[in-house]
Design a protein around this motif. Structure first.
Motif, PDB file in Angstrom:
ATOM      1  N   MET A  29       0.842  -1.208   0.000  1.00 39.83           N
ATOM      2  CA  MET A  29       0.000   0.000   0.000  1.00 39.83           C
ATOM      3  C   MET A  29       0.876   1.255   0.000  1.00 39.83           C
ATOM      4  O   MET A  29       0.686   2.164  -0.806  1.00 39.83           O
ATOM      5  CB  MET A  29      -0.903  -0.032   1.231  1.00 39.83           C
ATOM      6  N   ASN A  30       1.880   1.229   0.912  1.00 38.23           N
ATOM      7  CA  ASN A  30       2.809   2.350   1.012  1.00 38.23           C
ATOM      8  C   ASN A  30       3.637   2.510  -0.250  1.00 38.23           C
ATOM      9  O   ASN A  30       3.898   3.620  -0.710  1.00 38.23           O
ATOM     10  CB  ASN A  30       3.743   2.105   2.213  1.00 38.23           C
ATOM     11  N   ASN A  31       4.002   1.326  -0.811  1.00 39.20           N
ATOM     12  CA  ASN A  31       4.808   1.304  -2.029  1.00 39.20           C
ATOM     13  C   ASN A  31       4.076   1.949  -3.202  1.00 39.20           C
ATOM     14  O   ASN A  31       4.647   2.774  -3.932  1.00 39.20           O
ATOM     15  CB  ASN A  31       5.157  -0.162  -2.349  1.00 39.20           C
ATOM     16  N   SER A  32       2.794   1.584  -3.344  1.00 41.23           N
ATOM     17  CA  SER A  32       2.030   2.149  -4.467  1.00 41.23           C
ATOM     18  C   SER A  32       1.767   3.643  -4.250  1.00 41.23           C
ATOM     19  O   SER A  32       1.706   4.417  -5.199  1.00 41.23           O
ATOM     20  CB  SER A  32       0.729   1.377  -4.677  1.00 41.23           C
ATOM     21  N   LYS A  33       1.639   4.046  -3.001  1.00 38.45           N
ATOM     22  CA  LYS A  33       1.450   5.465  -2.691  1.00 38.45           C
ATOM     23  C   LYS A  33       2.699   6.261  -3.080  1.00 38.45           C
ATOM     24  O   LYS A  33       2.618   7.349  -3.659  1.00 38.45           O
ATOM     25  CB  LYS A  33       1.186   5.616  -1.184  1.00 38.45           C
ATOM     26  N   ASN A  34       3.859   5.670  -2.794  1.00 37.30           N
ATOM     27  CA  ASN A  34       5.129   6.299  -3.164  1.00 37.30           C
ATOM     28  C   ASN A  34       5.278   6.424  -4.664  1.00 37.30           C
ATOM     29  O   ASN A  34       5.758   7.439  -5.179  1.00 37.30           O
ATOM     30  CB  ASN A  34       6.303   5.472  -2.617  1.00 37.30           C
ATOM     31  N   LYS A  35       4.862   5.342  -5.364  1.00 29.24           N
ATOM     32  CA  LYS A  35       4.976   5.344  -6.823  1.00 29.24           C
ATOM     33  C   LYS A  35       4.089   6.426  -7.414  1.00 29.24           C
ATOM     34  O   LYS A  35       4.477   7.107  -8.371  1.00 29.24           O
ATOM     35  CB  LYS A  35       4.595   3.971  -7.380  1.00 29.24           C
ATOM     36  N   LEU A  36       2.896   6.569  -6.840  1.00 29.89           N
ATOM     37  CA  LEU A  36       1.950   7.583  -7.319  1.00 29.89           C
ATOM     38  C   LEU A  36       2.516   8.983  -7.093  1.00 29.89           C
ATOM     39  O   LEU A  36       2.412   9.869  -7.946  1.00 29.89           O
ATOM     40  CB  LEU A  36       0.613   7.413  -6.587  1.00 29.89           C
ATOM     41  N   LYS A  37       3.146   9.145  -5.931  1.00 25.82           N
ATOM     42  CA  LYS A  37       3.757  10.430  -5.588  1.00 25.82           C
ATOM     43  C   LYS A  37       4.894  10.746  -6.577  1.00 25.82           C
ATOM     44  O   LYS A  37       5.041  11.871  -7.050  1.00 25.82           O
ATOM     45  CB  LYS A  37       4.325  10.330  -4.170  1.00 25.82           C
ATOM     46  N   ARG A  38       5.679   9.713  -6.869  1.00 27.64           N
ATOM     47  CA  ARG A  38       6.805   9.851  -7.800  1.00 27.64           C
ATOM     48  C   ARG A  38       6.297  10.214  -9.200  1.00 27.64           C
ATOM     49  O   ARG A  38       6.877  11.042  -9.885  1.00 27.64           O
ATOM     50  CB  ARG A  38       7.559   8.514  -7.840  1.00 27.64           C
ATOM     51  N   PHE A  39       5.191   9.573  -9.594  1.00 27.38           N
ATOM     52  CA  PHE A  39       4.594   9.837 -10.905  1.00 27.38           C
ATOM     53  C   PHE A  39       4.140  11.301 -10.975  1.00 27.38           C
ATOM     54  O   PHE A  39       4.386  11.993 -11.974  1.00 27.38           O
ATOM     55  CB  PHE A  39       3.412   8.889 -11.153  1.00 27.38           C
ATOM     56  N   GLY A  40       3.508  11.753  -9.895  1.00 29.96           N
ATOM     57  CA  GLY A  40       3.058  13.150  -9.828  1.00 29.96           C
ATOM     58  C   GLY A  40       4.229  14.111  -9.930  1.00 29.96           C
ATOM     59  O   GLY A  40       4.157  15.137 -10.617  1.00 29.96           O
ATOM     60  N   TYR A  41       5.343  13.748  -9.289  1.00 32.99           N
ATOM     61  CA  TYR A  41       6.561  14.568  -9.306  1.00 32.99           C
ATOM     62  C   TYR A  41       7.075  14.714 -10.737  1.00 32.99           C
ATOM     63  O   TYR A  41       7.368  15.819 -11.202  1.00 32.99           O
ATOM     64  CB  TYR A  41       7.607  13.900  -8.403  1.00 32.99           C
ATOM     65  N   TYR A  42       7.163  13.587 -11.452  1.00 30.15           N
ATOM     66  CA  TYR A  42       7.667  13.623 -12.826  1.00 30.15           C
ATOM     67  C   TYR A  42       6.698  14.339 -13.764  1.00 30.15           C
ATOM     68  O   TYR A  42       7.118  15.001 -14.711  1.00 30.15           O
ATOM     69  CB  TYR A  42       7.969  12.205 -13.332  1.00 30.15           C
ATOM     70  N   LEU A  43       5.406  14.207 -13.483  1.00 24.44           N
ATOM     71  CA  LEU A  43       4.409  14.892 -14.302  1.00 24.44           C
ATOM     72  C   LEU A  43       4.565  16.406 -14.154  1.00 24.44           C
ATOM     73  O   LEU A  43       4.529  17.152 -15.141  1.00 24.44           O
ATOM     74  CB  LEU A  43       2.996  14.454 -13.870  1.00 24.44           C
ATOM     75  N   ARG A  44       4.776  16.844 -12.914  1.00 25.17           N
ATOM     76  CA  ARG A  44       4.975  18.281 -12.660  1.00 25.17           C
ATOM     77  C   ARG A  44       6.260  18.771 -13.335  1.00 25.17           C
ATOM     78  O   ARG A  44       6.306  19.829 -13.940  1.00 25.17           O
ATOM     79  CB  ARG A  44       5.034  18.543 -11.145  1.00 25.17           C
ATOM     80  N   LEU A  45       7.284  17.935 -13.216  1.00 21.18           N
ATOM     81  CA  LEU A  45       8.580  18.256 -13.820  1.00 21.18           C
ATOM     82  C   LEU A  45       8.447  18.394 -15.337  1.00 21.18           C
ATOM     83  O   LEU A  45       8.973  19.341 -15.942  1.00 21.18           O
ATOM     84  CB  LEU A  45       9.555  17.114 -13.493  1.00 21.18           C
ATOM     85  N   TRP A  46       7.718  17.462 -15.917  1.00 23.68           N
ATOM     86  CA  TRP A  46       7.503  17.507 -17.376  1.00 23.68           C
ATOM     87  C   TRP A  46       6.735  18.780 -17.745  1.00 23.68           C
ATOM     88  O   TRP A  46       7.056  19.432 -18.740  1.00 23.68           O
ATOM     89  CB  TRP A  46       6.732  16.254 -17.835  1.00 23.68           C
ATOM     90  N   GLY A  47       5.767  19.128 -16.906  1.00 25.31           N
ATOM     91  CA  GLY A  47       4.991  20.348 -17.138  1.00 25.31           C
ATOM     92  C   GLY A  47       5.895  21.573 -17.153  1.00 25.31           C
ATOM     93  O   GLY A  47       5.795  22.424 -18.049  1.00 25.31           O
ATOM     94  N   ILE A  48       6.823  21.640 -16.193  1.00 27.18           N
ATOM     95  CA  ILE A  48       7.734  22.802 -16.110  1.00 27.18           C
ATOM     96  C   ILE A  48       8.665  22.840 -17.327  1.00 27.18           C
ATOM     97  O   ILE A  48       8.829  23.881 -17.970  1.00 27.18           O
ATOM     98  CB  ILE A  48       8.567  22.735 -14.797  1.00 27.18           C
ATOM     99  N   MET A  49       9.245  21.669 -17.667  1.00 29.28           N
ATOM    100  CA  MET A  49      10.202  21.627 -18.792  1.00 29.28           C
ATOM    101  C   MET A  49       9.491  21.938 -20.112  1.00 29.28           C
ATOM    102  O   MET A  49      10.037  22.625 -20.978  1.00 29.28           O
ATOM    103  CB  MET A  49      10.879  20.248 -18.850  1.00 29.28           C
ATOM    104  N   THR A  50       8.258  21.454 -20.237  1.00 31.00           N
ATOM    105  CA  THR A  50       7.491  21.701 -21.462  1.00 31.00           C
ATOM    106  C   THR A  50       7.141  23.185 -21.567  1.00 31.00           C
ATOM    107  O   THR A  50       7.260  23.775 -22.641  1.00 31.00           O
ATOM    108  CB  THR A  50       6.210  20.839 -21.468  1.00 31.00           C
ATOM    109  N   LYS A  51       6.744  23.755 -20.445  1.00 30.24           N
ATOM    110  CA  LYS A  51       6.402  25.182 -20.436  1.00 30.24           C
ATOM    111  C   LYS A  51       7.626  26.011 -20.853  1.00 30.24           C
ATOM    112  O   LYS A  51       7.518  26.922 -21.679  1.00 30.24           O
ATOM    113  CB  LYS A  51       5.953  25.581 -19.020  1.00 30.24           C
ATOM    114  N   ASN A  52       8.791  25.651 -20.307  1.00 26.29           N
ATOM    115  CA  ASN A  52      10.025  26.367 -20.669  1.00 26.29           C
ATOM    116  C   ASN A  52      10.333  26.234 -22.156  1.00 26.29           C
ATOM    117  O   ASN A  52      10.716  27.203 -22.809  1.00 26.29           O
ATOM    118  CB  ASN A  52      11.215  25.833 -19.854  1.00 26.29           C
ATOM    119  N   ALA A  53      10.154  24.998 -22.672  1.00 27.17           N
ATOM    120  CA  ALA A  53      10.421  24.768 -24.104  1.00 27.17           C
ATOM    121  C   ALA A  53       9.467  25.606 -24.955  1.00 27.17           C
ATOM    122  O   ALA A  53       9.880  26.195 -25.964  1.00 27.17           O
ATOM    123  CB  ALA A  53      10.252  23.287 -24.431  1.00 27.17           C
TER     124      ALA A  53
END
Lengths: 269, 267
Positions: free
Chosen positions: A1-25
């Motif tokens: 349960m904790n593991n999947s929560k972490n993975k979801l958090k990590r996914f959200g982190y990368y999604l936000r990161l992609w959003g920032i890099m895309t916006k910059n591009a």
């Protein structure tokens, strides 16, 4: 349960990161409005010209390798969808050589994110983004003319995603090869030229080229099989094998990336 | 003449300095021919079929003709002019005691010699591998007109390239964009470099025939295949000649105005 929560958090982190890099591009693109308009016009014209030629050729000859006009158009649109989405997402790979030869890749390796993620998705292409909606609309329109069942449509979407997974694997392999050989520009263009061979059904090619395009460079699995699924002419085993090829391609490419990283010497930094 | 050979020699050395780039470029050309060859191979699965006015042998000759005609007409270095303008490198070239157009035309010839050599080897290899039916033109007069059409096409292409390369004199940032739009899109499709133009409906062909593009690739191959002769052949050669004149005058005017506007941003 904790593991999947972490993975979801990590996914959200990368999604936000992609959003920032895309916006910059995209912000960089806004400073080049004339250039963007020219490239946009060029890409639309290239697509339109090719589609028109293909239409008139197949109309004049009756069929292509036994496929009707609409079926041939669907092969072409499927190719374009995977090609354009691949370029939209992975445009940054085209700039990777600069990072390698200047040693700028050092900075990427020290950042708190996956370096491969940055190399692949660090700068989405706004021009390709703008061409995706009309392409999807065209594919839906032509697809509807072929009257597929719901199951065929679902399988088509699934195999289209599988095609994107293989395109991802190719881009990873090109970037990895870039670390080893310091050459990317031509490798990526040759990959695209090979992929271009999938604009038409692979049945038009003679052996051994057809075999190479089916098994070695799985252009057939990327483009021809998804389209054929929509026509209802692929067996369940064919679908399973296609998915396995996609999984194998991504596993091998990530392994190659990890192997290639050992060759990065940071020589120019 | 000494200048000519010096530029040819220097240009060749520059091409060979980036051997890998050049080889990869040729590999890409072969892959493109594969696409077109197998498309027509599938369409002409029945050997006696005649489509769009072409027999199988004529269509395969068109595809193989593309390798040679493309190498002769479209191989060039003058496409680099746009980049030189936007980077400011042109300033040095303009100070040299050589006519700028002459310098680039000579560099183009060097590129054509090199590409033609490789194209001939590729065509021979592909011919051996794919064993297509081939139409060999035996009429010496047709050969003369074919070569004349090729030379005119080469000049038209040089002038088009230079004209599009001149645009960065006003907008340095669009150097690559202009080349992409004209050199890679319009020329690729409207010159017959991918498909013969007579697969299109007559009404569209009539519009395209008003542009210089069909006279780059499509017309010379038509001449070789003997599909145009007499008045039509003469008209085609005259129209190509007229385009040379129109483009030359336009280029000179644009270049003159452009140099006055150019501010050497890149330096």
């Amino acid at each position: 349960m904790n593991n999947s929560k972490n993975k979801l958090k990590r996914f959200g982190y990368y999604l936000r990161l992609w959003g920032i890099m895309t916006k910059n591009a995209f912000l960089v693109y806004t400073t080049k409005k004339i250039l963007i308009s020219i490239f946009m016009l060029g890409k639309l014209l290239r697509f339109g010209f090719f589609l028109a030629f293909l239409f008139f050729i197949v109309q004049g000859s009756g069929s292509l390798a036994g496929y009707s006009i609409n079926q041939t158009m669907l092969f072409f649109l499927t190719f374009n969808l995977i090609d354009v989405i691949g370029q939209f997402l992975y445009r940054e790979v085209y700039h990777f050589r600069g990072l390698i030869i200047t040693g700028g890749f050092d900075m990427v390796l020290t950042k708190p994110y996956n370096a491969l993620f940055r190399v692949l998705m660090g700068g989405a292409d706004v021009i390709d983004l703008m061409t995706i909606p009309p392409l999807i609309a065209g594919t839906i329109y032509v697809g509807q003319q072929l009257s597929p069942t719901s199951a065929q449509t679902l399988l088509y979407i699934m195999l289209l995603l599988n095609g994107l997974v293989i395109a991802t694997a190719f881009h990873i392999a090109v970037a990895s090869l870039g670390i080893v050989t310091l050459e990317i520009d031509h490798t990526v263009m040759i990959f695209r030229d090979l992929m271009n061979l999938g604009r038409f059904p692979i049945e038009i090619y003679r052996e051994p080229i057809r075999g190479i395009l089916t098994y070695l460079i799985p252009v057939g699995v990327m483009i021809t099989i998804p389209a054929k699924v929509l026509f209802g002419i692929v067996s369940p085993l064919g679908v399973v094998i296609s998915l396995l090829v996609g999984a194998l391609a991504i596993i091998l490419s990530v392994r190659f990336w990890n192997y290639a990283l050992r060759f990065y010497s940071s020589a120019s930094s | 003449m000494k200048k000519f050979f010096t530029i040819i020699s220097t240009s060749m050395q520059m091409e060979f300095a980036y051997r890998f780039n050049f080889i990869m470029w040729r590999v890409r050309n072969v892959l493109r021919i594969f696409l077109v060859f197998f498309l027509w191979d599938a369409i002409y699965s029945s050997p006696d079929r005649i489509l769009f006015g072409y027999s199988r042998a004529q269509m395969m000759t068109y595809v193989f003709g593309l390798i040679i005609v493309n190498a002769f007409v479209r191989s060039n270095r003058s496409g680099d002019v746009a980049g030189d303008i936007s980077s400011g490198r042109i300033n040095v070239d303009l100070l040299r005691p050589v006519n700028y157009f002459y310098y680039w035309f000579t560099r183009d010839i060097s590129s054509k010699i090199l590409n033609l050599g490789f194209a001939a080897i590729e065509a021979a290899l592909l011919f051996f591998l794919l064993k297509p039916e081939f139409f060999l033109q035996t009429n010496p007069f047709t050969w003369i007109f074919f070569i004349l059409a090729l030379f005119l096409a080469m000049i038209v292409y040089f002038l088009i390239t230079f004209l599009t390369s001149a645009l960065p004199l006003w907008h340095p940032e669009i150097a690559w964009g202009a080349r992409f739009l004209f050199g890679m899109i319009f020329v690729e499709f409207l010159s017959g470099a991918l498909f013969p133009l007579d697969v299109l409906p007559q009404s569209i062909q009539s519009v395209i025939n008003w542009t210089p593009f069909p006279y780059l690739i499509f017309f010379p191959i038509q001449v070789y295949l003997g599909k145009v002769g007499g008045i039509v052949l003469l008209k085609g050669l005259l129209v190509t000649g007229a385009w040379v004149g129109i483009l030359w005058v336009t280029l000179n005017r644009i270049w003159e105005k452009g140099l006055k506007t150019y501010q050497a941003y890149g330096m």
